[in-house]
Enzyme design. Sequence first.
Site, PDB file in Angstrom:
ATOM      1  N   LEU A   1       0.856  -1.181   0.000  1.00 24.23           N
ATOM      2  CA  LEU A   1       0.000   0.000   0.000  1.00 24.23           C
ATOM      3  C   LEU A   1       0.892   1.231   0.000  1.00 24.23           C
ATOM      4  O   LEU A   1       1.990   1.212   0.564  1.00 24.23           O
ATOM      5  CB  LEU A   1      -0.906   0.027   1.246  1.00 24.23           C
ATOM      6  CG  LEU A   1      -1.950  -1.077   1.382  1.00 24.23           C
ATOM      7  CD1 LEU A   1      -2.683  -0.953   2.716  1.00 24.23           C
ATOM      8  CD2 LEU A   1      -2.945  -1.046   0.229  1.00 24.23           C
ATOM      9  N   ASP A   2       0.428   2.311  -0.642  1.00 19.15           N
ATOM     10  CA  ASP A   2       1.158   3.569  -0.600  1.00 19.15           C
ATOM     11  C   ASP A   2       1.390   3.989   0.849  1.00 19.15           C
ATOM     12  O   ASP A   2       0.600   3.649   1.745  1.00 19.15           O
ATOM     13  CB  ASP A   2       0.369   4.672  -1.305  1.00 19.15           C
ATOM     14  CG  ASP A   2       0.366   4.534  -2.811  1.00 19.15           C
ATOM     15  OD1 ASP A   2       1.157   3.726  -3.333  1.00 19.15           O
ATOM     16  OD2 ASP A   2      -0.439   5.226  -3.455  1.00 19.15           O
ATOM     17  N   MET A   3       2.423   4.790   1.068  1.00 15.00           N
ATOM     18  CA  MET A   3       2.755   5.227   2.408  1.00 15.00           C
ATOM     19  C   MET A   3       1.551   5.875   3.104  1.00 15.00           C
ATOM     20  O   MET A   3       1.282   5.624   4.280  1.00 15.00           O
ATOM     21  CB  MET A   3       3.925   6.214   2.370  1.00 15.00           C
ATOM     22  CG  MET A   3       4.410   6.636   3.747  1.00 15.00           C
ATOM     23  SD  MET A   3       5.689   7.911   3.706  1.00 15.00           S
ATOM     24  CE  MET A   3       4.690   9.354   3.316  1.00 15.00           C
TER      25      MET A   3
END
Length: 240
Positions: free
Chosen positions: A80-82
Amino acid sequence: MSRSEPQKTAIVDNFVADACNEFVEILYQDDDILLINKPSGLFSLSGKNPENWDSVHYRLVHGQEGHTPAFPNAILPHRLDMGTSGIMVVGLNAMAGQHLNKQFQTRTIQKRYMAMLEGWVQNDEGEISAPIAKDNALFPCVKICQETGKAATSGYKVLQRFDNPPRTLVQFTPITGRTHQLRIHSKTFGHPILGCDLYKSEHSEQLATRLQLHASELFFTHPTSGQQIHATCPCRFAHD
């Protein structure tokens, strides 16, 4: 006369993330997998910049003192994106990791997200289709490009509309899995995700203190039992 090779543009990542003080929460555990809730503001994998060592993978492998034990063989079949919070499935051995990787590669795993968008989305449900390409000039952003982009489609369903300021809670079902797909698709159809620093309007980034995108559901096959799993993770900003 020999032709010189075209010069490649070197991409340098000088971004250093702020410390994430929330912990990775374990939602489910057995001998082969973990289901975890990733906090917003934490990398899935440690970054290339040595200062960005803190990540979901690092914390799982080394443990979170006083909170979770170490899982030295932890494998992340997806990321997942940060800024995105929510559910992730983790393999605890090579067999489980390989099985889960194959499911992601063959797109047999279904993912659902919740997002708070700027403004009122007019239709109660629909699809956003726009091809996505890399944008080396604005790394790490991607761009919508009809000529070089790869096909990308995101289904959405309105869950609730809010006033003051106008915003819409939607459930996203990505049909494809391109980088930053939900974030750029949201902006493309005129309703950027609140708190997004990359794909934003004049005011959308200031309307939230974090990216309001949350991985809420996963549908997959357990790598050992073959059981069909529907995993869920509550969204904290859903009723803001």
